[in-house]
Scaffold this motif. Structure first.
Motif, PDB file in Angstrom:
ATOM      1  N   PHE A  68      37.350  46.064  42.329  1.00 37.44           N
ATOM      2  CA  PHE A  68      36.649  45.000  43.044  1.00 37.44           C
ATOM      3  C   PHE A  68      37.475  43.716  43.138  1.00 37.44           C
ATOM      4  O   PHE A  68      37.499  43.060  44.183  1.00 37.44           O
ATOM      5  CB  PHE A  68      35.303  44.722  42.365  1.00 37.44           C
ATOM      6  N   THR A  69      38.157  43.365  42.058  1.00 34.47           N
ATOM      7  CA  THR A  69      38.943  42.142  42.073  1.00 34.47           C
ATOM      8  C   THR A  69      40.086  42.238  43.074  1.00 34.47           C
ATOM      9  O   THR A  69      40.321  41.304  43.856  1.00 34.47           O
ATOM     10  CB  THR A  69      39.489  41.841  40.668  1.00 34.47           C
ATOM     11  N   ALA A  70      40.802  43.358  43.068  1.00 33.73           N
ATOM     12  CA  ALA A  70      41.922  43.540  43.992  1.00 33.73           C
ATOM     13  C   ALA A  70      41.448  43.517  45.440  1.00 33.73           C
ATOM     14  O   ALA A  70      42.090  42.910  46.306  1.00 33.73           O
ATOM     15  CB  ALA A  70      42.640  44.855  43.686  1.00 33.73           C
ATOM     16  N   GLN A  71      40.305  44.162  45.711  1.00 29.42           N
ATOM     17  CA  GLN A  71      39.800  44.216  47.078  1.00 29.42           C
ATOM     18  C   GLN A  71      39.343  42.840  47.561  1.00 29.42           C
ATOM     19  O   GLN A  71      39.588  42.460  48.709  1.00 29.42           O
ATOM     20  CB  GLN A  71      38.646  45.225  47.168  1.00 29.42           C
ATOM     21  N   LYS A  72      38.696  42.099  46.690  1.00 34.43           N
ATOM     22  CA  LYS A  72      38.233  40.767  47.084  1.00 34.43           C
ATOM     23  C   LYS A  72      39.404  39.794  47.226  1.00 34.43           C
ATOM     24  O   LYS A  72      39.391  38.912  48.096  1.00 34.43           O
ATOM     25  CB  LYS A  72      37.203  40.249  46.093  1.00 34.43           C
ATOM     26  N   SER A  73      40.412  39.939  46.391  1.00 31.57           N
ATOM     27  CA  SER A  73      41.603  39.084  46.501  1.00 31.57           C
ATOM     28  C   SER A  73      42.326  39.352  47.823  1.00 31.57           C
ATOM     29  O   SER A  73      42.785  38.419  48.494  1.00 31.57           O
ATOM     30  CB  SER A  73      42.552  39.329  45.329  1.00 31.57           C
ATOM     31  N   PHE A  74      42.422  40.631  48.194  1.00 31.61           N
ATOM     32  CA  PHE A  74      43.035  40.997  49.475  1.00 31.61           C
ATOM     33  C   PHE A  74      42.252  40.394  50.630  1.00 31.61           C
ATOM     34  O   PHE A  74      42.830  39.823  51.568  1.00 31.61           O
ATOM     35  CB  PHE A  74      43.079  42.519  49.619  1.00 31.61           C
ATOM     36  N   HIS A 138      29.565  32.849  41.662  1.00 30.27           N
ATOM     37  CA  HIS A 138      30.277  31.994  42.610  1.00 30.27           C
ATOM     38  C   HIS A 138      30.329  32.735  43.954  1.00 30.27           C
ATOM     39  O   HIS A 138      30.873  33.840  44.038  1.00 30.27           O
ATOM     40  CB  HIS A 138      31.724  31.744  42.145  1.00 30.27           C
ATOM     41  N   ARG A 139      29.794  32.145  45.005  1.00 31.65           N
ATOM     42  CA  ARG A 139      29.834  32.787  46.317  1.00 31.65           C
ATOM     43  C   ARG A 139      30.338  31.865  47.422  1.00 31.65           C
ATOM     44  O   ARG A 139      30.758  32.336  48.467  1.00 31.65           O
ATOM     45  CB  ARG A 139      28.438  33.319  46.686  1.00 31.65           C
ATOM     46  N   LEU A 140      30.255  30.565  47.211  1.00 29.66           N
ATOM     47  CA  LEU A 140      30.704  29.588  48.204  1.00 29.66           C
ATOM     48  C   LEU A 140      31.777  28.721  47.554  1.00 29.66           C
ATOM     49  O   LEU A 140      31.538  28.121  46.506  1.00 29.66           O
ATOM     50  CB  LEU A 140      29.522  28.728  48.665  1.00 29.66           C
ATOM     51  N   PHE A 141      32.964  28.651  48.178  1.00 30.00           N
ATOM     52  CA  PHE A 141      34.046  27.903  47.550  1.00 30.00           C
ATOM     53  C   PHE A 141      35.158  27.612  48.564  1.00 30.00           C
ATOM     54  O   PHE A 141      35.213  28.200  49.646  1.00 30.00           O
ATOM     55  CB  PHE A 141      34.627  28.686  46.359  1.00 30.00           C
ATOM     56  N   ALA A 146      40.453  27.944  44.715  1.00 34.17           N
ATOM     57  CA  ALA A 146      39.923  29.024  43.875  1.00 34.17           C
ATOM     58  C   ALA A 146      40.678  30.327  44.102  1.00 34.17           C
ATOM     59  O   ALA A 146      41.269  30.552  45.161  1.00 34.17           O
ATOM     60  CB  ALA A 146      38.441  29.227  44.171  1.00 34.17           C
ATOM     61  N   LYS A 147      40.636  31.181  43.070  1.00 35.70           N
ATOM     62  CA  LYS A 147      41.213  32.516  43.171  1.00 35.70           C
ATOM     63  C   LYS A 147      40.502  33.426  42.185  1.00 35.70           C
ATOM     64  O   LYS A 147      39.887  32.967  41.216  1.00 35.70           O
ATOM     65  CB  LYS A 147      42.715  32.496  42.885  1.00 35.70           C
ATOM     66  N   PHE A 148      40.558  34.729  42.432  1.00 33.10           N
ATOM     67  CA  PHE A 148      39.957  35.698  41.523  1.00 33.10           C
ATOM     68  C   PHE A 148      40.944  36.013  40.405  1.00 33.10           C
ATOM     69  O   PHE A 148      42.106  36.325  40.661  1.00 33.10           O
ATOM     70  CB  PHE A 148      39.579  36.983  42.266  1.00 33.10           C
ATOM     71  N   HIS A 155      32.941  43.053  38.080  1.00 37.06           N
ATOM     72  CA  HIS A 155      32.267  41.769  37.864  1.00 37.06           C
ATOM     73  C   HIS A 155      33.312  40.658  37.971  1.00 37.06           C
ATOM     74  O   HIS A 155      33.488  39.843  37.056  1.00 37.06           O
ATOM     75  CB  HIS A 155      31.547  41.734  36.517  1.00 37.06           C
ATOM     76  N   GLU A 156      34.007  40.678  39.103  1.00 36.92           N
ATOM     77  CA  GLU A 156      35.122  39.776  39.375  1.00 36.92           C
ATOM     78  C   GLU A 156      34.744  38.317  39.118  1.00 36.92           C
ATOM     79  O   GLU A 156      33.624  37.894  39.371  1.00 36.92           O
ATOM     80  CB  GLU A 156      35.609  39.948  40.820  1.00 36.92           C
ATOM     81  N   THR A 157      35.707  37.573  38.603  1.00 37.29           N
ATOM     82  CA  THR A 157      35.472  36.195  38.179  1.00 37.29           C
ATOM     83  C   THR A 157      36.379  35.244  38.946  1.00 37.29           C
ATOM     84  O   THR A 157      37.583  35.506  39.096  1.00 37.29           O
ATOM     85  CB  THR A 157      35.735  36.059  36.667  1.00 37.29           C
ATOM     86  N   LEU A 158      35.801  34.153  39.401  1.00 38.56           N
ATOM     87  CA  LEU A 158      36.535  33.165  40.174  1.00 38.56           C
ATOM     88  C   LEU A 158      37.054  32.053  39.258  1.00 38.56           C
ATOM     89  O   LEU A 158      36.314  31.537  38.426  1.00 38.56           O
ATOM     90  CB  LEU A 158      35.614  32.564  41.237  1.00 38.56           C
TER      91      LEU A 158
END
Length: 267
Positions: A68-74, A138-141, A146-148, A155-158
């Motif tokens: 999840f973290t890698a996909q959201k970072s991409f 965290h959903r709006l930023f 910010a970065k993951f 449970h990715e963290t910003l």
């Protein structure tokens, strides 16, 4: 001279998907106020990608799912605007939340990131307790602030360079579609958490494999008042505990696999 008003801030709504037909349609509709809707799909097989390709408001890409973290970072790297709204495919932005988001990002005193509380839905009925009542993400930023973190793969963290605030309105999350879907989700989370623990060199422990799932169920169903949600609370608390059990099963499998690989390469 009259004071110049600040330019309207542009917003990118980001979503990652895999087989989300039946939910992604409402999600896309609820974020249609964004200036950009970007979806990264991990090769869906149920028509999700084709639906998104034909949607006039959506820019869709495909990328293999690692975690999840890698996909959201991409996904974050592909966004065009600085203000980011990240939602799951089974989440809905209400009209009230939409108005608050627009007002917030155009406020010159805005924080760098915002937490959202969520309203959890069991099919079409709300879950009021069962451990979710204090859940926030965290959903709006601002993308520039910010970065993951790469320390977590589920449970990715910003990580935010600046202040985080909380929005008043809640994001609606259709977390429980049916029993098999939620069970599969909890097992997948458990397996990813095991990989995370394995990378951190945490060792499998029989006592924890028994104690942790029991504690998870007791915490969600009793201490976090899941019993007040009736049968829904019982099911959700049980499947959450099953996810914890799967974490330790998978950690044990990873350790055995690692030991086998070690002995095979020994001279």
């Amino acid at each position: 001279m009259a004071e110049l008003s600040a330019p309207k801030q542009k917003l990118s709504a980001l979503i990652i998907t895999y087989n989300e037909m039946g939910y992604i349609e409402k999600c896309i509709e609820s974020v249609s106020f964004a200036d950009e809707i970007l979806v990264v799909d991990s090769y869906s097989t149920d028509g999700t990608f084709e639906y998104l390709q034909n949607h006039p408001k959506v820019r869709v890409l495909q990328n293999p799912f690692e975690n999840f973290t890698a996909q959201k970072s991409f996904t974050l790297k592909q966004a065009s605007n600085d203000w980011i709204l990240f939602v799951d495919a089974d989440e809905i932005v209400t009209d009230e939340l939409q108005a608050e988001i627009i007002s917030t990002i155009n406020d010159q005193k805005a924080c760098e990131a915002y937490w959202f509380y969520r309203k959890f839905m069991f099919k079409n009925e709300p879950l009021h307790f069962s451990g979710w009542q204090t859940d926030k993400n965290h959903r709006l930023f601002r993308k520039s602030k910010a970065k993951f973190t790469d320390k977590k793969i589920v449970h990715e963290t910003l990580e935010v360079d600046g202040n985080s605030c909380i929005l008043k309105e809640k994001l609606v999350h259709y977390c429980y579609k049916n029993y098999e879907d939620y069970k599969g989700k909890m097992l997948k989370y458990g397996q990813l958490k095991a990989k995370e623990a394995f990378y951190k060199e945490k060792q499998f422990n029989y006592f924890l494999m028994v104690f942790k799932p029991l504690w998870k169920f007791f915490n969600h169903y009793v201490l976090r008042l899941g019993f007040l949600d009736g049968k829904k609370g019982m099911i959700v608390s049980y499947l959450n505990a099953l996810g914890v059990l799967e974490r330790y099963r998978e950690l044990k499998r990873l350790e055995k696999k690692n030991e086998l690989a070690y002995y095979l390469v020994m001279p």
